[in-house]
Design an enzyme around this catalytic site. Structure first.
Site, short mmCIF file in Angstrom:
data_model
loop_
_atom_site.label_atom_id
_atom_site.label_comp_id
_atom_site.label_asym_id
_atom_site.label_seq_id
_atom_site.Cartn_x
_atom_site.Cartn_y
_atom_site.Cartn_z
N GLU A 1 0.82 -1.21 0.00
CA GLU A 1 0.00 0.00 0.00
C GLU A 1 0.85 1.26 0.00
O GLU A 1 0.51 2.26 -0.65
CB GLU A 1 -0.95 0.00 1.19
N TYR B 1 -6.26 6.44 4.66
CA TYR B 1 -6.37 5.44 3.60
C TYR B 1 -5.55 4.19 3.92
O TYR B 1 -6.06 3.06 3.83
CB TYR B 1 -5.91 6.00 2.25
N ASP C 1 -9.04 6.59 -1.33
CA ASP C 1 -8.02 7.39 -2.02
C ASP C 1 -8.66 8.04 -3.24
O ASP C 1 -9.89 7.99 -3.42
CB ASP C 1 -6.82 6.52 -2.42
#
Length: 367
Positions: free
Chosen positions: A47, A130, A148
């Site tokens: 991520e 996020y 996002d």
């Protein structure tokens, strides 16, 4: 949450939407390396890498990273130089510096286990809303929103949200919306499906609405305004900077490099001696003067730049005119400068622009 959005959510067949979206993801998801394992550390690494970076670019970096640092503990024990080197070329280096600091904290404060609560995981350096939501949902199955720009684009169309997604305050609207529609039985698949939908179908300029698995739920498609959304104000114009750089070689085949400051743009990365200068008429003279005053070396430079490198940041553009040169005699360097061999030089982490410089130099001089 505004009244119109509340109304749109009430009118939505949420259960059917969840089913259509999740089943599509199960059937059509791309075969990506970070989807093979729900290990919180691996999810976290992926991520962070995927922030502002294309999937195709990330894949080889992700695989190299986990080969070198297969566990959270091995990454925590790494030195700063090896961390920057493994990230070299991926950009936005604050991401990996923050990740490294946060992983160290997980080892010392949480016995090596990535926190599974929003409060604790959000306290880690570099973990924003996020990233926290992505880790919690994908690794732990917690129904937390992971919003996002990709997800905001998708939901602005599905739920007909006209708020400006460029405003930080707008994110909360979308997070509230996700909390209402998330599939609590499959939060990992649901969040990943929204991201995948944005990447493959609900793209920024030409959404493939006829292929969309949730087209029947999309209010923007129904109203014929899918190409008008999301609403996003333009960024401010970027700043441009002209630079001069020198690749300097000594009599015994060593090169001068310097370490950038520990704070600011490209912090702690290495580069060739560089100065900001927009004098295109006397570039060579300006560079010689800088080298004399800054490094205290008398360099011999070629008459013209051997390469011009343009580099684009999110807020800034560079044009670097680069000269090749030589230096002889005794050299006394400050501590942020080093003399290194060709082999040693390639062990240090350089920004993309200076990697390009080095590649061009090697090609020109057949190193």
């Amino acid at each position: 949450m505004n009244e119109q959005l509340q109304y749109n959510l009430k009118e939505m067949e949420i259960t059917t939407f969840q089913k259509d979206l999740v089943q599509w993801f199960i059937r059509e998801q791309r075969d990506l390396p970070w989807r093979k394992d729900s290990d919180p550390y691996k999810v976290w690494v992926s991520e962070i890498m995927l922030q502002q970076t294309r999937v195709d670019t990330v894949i080889p970096y992700y695989e190299r990273f986990l080969k070198k640092f297969p566990t959270l503990e091995t990454f925590a024990e790494a030195d700063d130089e090896s961390v920057l080197k493994i990230w070299e070329g991926l950009g936005y280096y604050s991401r990996v510096r923050n990740l490294h600091s946060a992983v160290k904290e997980v080892v010392t404060q949480y016995d090596g286990k990535v926190p599974n609560t929003l409060k604790e995981i959000s306290m880690l350096k570099g973990v924003g809303p996020y990233t926290a939501g992505a880790i919690l949902s994908i690794a732990y199955g917690v129904p937390a929103p992971a919003v996002d720009g990709n997800v905001m684009r998708v939901l602005s169309r599905i739920l007909l949200i006209y708020e400006d997604i460029a405003k930080p305050s707008t994110r909360k609207i979308f997070e509230d919306a996700v909390r209402e529609i998330i599939d609590c039985d499959h939060p990992s698949y649901f969040n990943q499906a929204l991201m995948e939908l944005g990447a493959l179908i609900c793209t920024p300029t030409s959404p493939s609405c006829l292929l969309c698995p949730v087209r029947e739920h999309c209010l923007a498609f129904s109203a014929g305004v899918e190409k008008d959304l999301p609403v996003k104000t333009r960024k401010k114009s970027t700043k441009h900077v002209d630079l001069l750089a020198a690749v300097l070689k000594t009599d015994n085949g060593k090169f001068i490099i310097r370490k950038r400051p520990s704070k600011g743009l490209l912090a702690n990365l290495w580069e060739f001696p560089t100065v900001e200068d927009g004098n295109f008429i006397q570039m060579r003279t300006s560079l010689l003067k800088y080298l004399d005053q800054e490094i205290n070396v008398k360099a011999q430079l070629e008459t013209g730049a051997f390469v011009k490198v343009d580099h684009v940041f999110s807020h800034l553009t560079w044009t670097i005119n680069v000269f090749a040169g030589s230096i002889s005699g005794e050299i006394n360097l400050e501590r942020n400068y080093l003399l290194v061999t060709k082999k040693e030089l390639e062990e240090y982490a350089f920004p993309v622009s200076h990697q390009t410089i080095w590649k061009a130099y090697k090609e020109k001089f057949q190193l």
